[in-house]
Write a protein that holds these residues in place. Structure first.
Motif, PDB file in Angstrom:
ATOM      1  N   UNK A  17       0.815  -1.217   0.000  1.00 36.56           N
ATOM      2  CA  UNK A  17       0.000   0.000   0.000  1.00 36.56           C
ATOM      3  C   UNK A  17       0.846   1.263   0.000  1.00 36.56           C
ATOM      4  N   UNK A  18       1.896   1.295   0.826  1.00 45.75           N
ATOM      5  CA  UNK A  18       2.741   2.494   0.864  1.00 45.75           C
ATOM      6  C   UNK A  18       3.467   2.689  -0.461  1.00 45.75           C
ATOM      7  N   UNK A  19       4.016   1.610  -1.008  1.00 45.41           N
ATOM      8  CA  UNK A  19       4.759   1.712  -2.263  1.00 45.41           C
ATOM      9  C   UNK A  19       3.838   2.122  -3.403  1.00 45.41           C
ATOM     10  N   UNK A  20       2.641   1.556  -3.438  1.00 47.98           N
ATOM     11  CA  UNK A  20       1.687   1.911  -4.489  1.00 47.98           C
ATOM     12  C   UNK A  20       1.285   3.381  -4.396  1.00 47.98           C
ATOM     13  N   UNK A  21       0.974   3.823  -3.184  1.00 46.76           N
ATOM     14  CA  UNK A  21       0.552   5.214  -2.999  1.00 46.76           C
ATOM     15  C   UNK A  21       1.670   6.185  -3.355  1.00 46.76           C
ATOM     16  N   UNK A  22       2.880   5.887  -2.907  1.00 51.83           N
ATOM     17  CA  UNK A  22       4.005   6.763  -3.200  1.00 51.83           C
ATOM     18  C   UNK A  22       4.340   6.766  -4.688  1.00 51.83           C
ATOM     19  N   UNK A  23       4.221   5.596  -5.340  1.00 59.78           N
ATOM     20  CA  UNK A  23       4.468   5.520  -6.783  1.00 59.78           C
ATOM     21  C   UNK A  23       3.451   6.360  -7.544  1.00 59.78           C
ATOM     22  N   UNK A  24       2.190   6.289  -7.140  1.00 61.04           N
ATOM     23  CA  UNK A  24       1.156   7.083  -7.805  1.00 61.04           C
ATOM     24  C   UNK A  24       1.367   8.579  -7.584  1.00 61.04           C
ATOM     25  N   UNK A  25       1.771   8.944  -6.376  1.00 60.73           N
ATOM     26  CA  UNK A  25       2.057  10.354  -6.098  1.00 60.73           C
ATOM     27  C   UNK A  25       3.226  10.842  -6.947  1.00 60.73           C
ATOM     28  N   UNK A  26       4.295  10.050  -6.996  1.00 56.36           N
ATOM     29  CA  UNK A  26       5.456  10.418  -7.802  1.00 56.36           C
ATOM     30  C   UNK A  26       5.124  10.527  -9.281  1.00 56.36           C
TER      31      UNK A  26
END
Length: 70
Positions: A17-26
């Motif tokens: 979840x953290x990696x997905x959210x951060x990837x989408x933000x980036x």
């Protein structure tokens, strides 16, 4: 510092979840940069996604070490 066992490494090695959210933000920030440069490439979007995912994966590891089941 706790050393991760194989199960813990497998749990955090995939995009969570953290990696997905951060990837989408980036990627979103990168899309804005790409648009400002006339959308000639997706370099900023791709770089933002990779950077965000990497940061998210680090957060997942730290979160797993601190709050995961030991």
């Amino acid at each position: 510092m706790k050393e991760l066992n194989l199960v813990e490494v497998e749990q955090v090695s995939g995009a969570g979840a953290f990696a997905d959210a951060a990837a989408n933000l980036g990627a979103g920030i990168g899309r804005i940069v790409d648009a400002a440069h006339g959308n000639v490439s997706t370099a900023a979007q791709d770089a933002g996604r990779e950077l965000g995912q990497g940061i998210g994966e680090v957060v997942e590891v730290v979160h797993g070490v601190l709050f995961g089941k030991h």
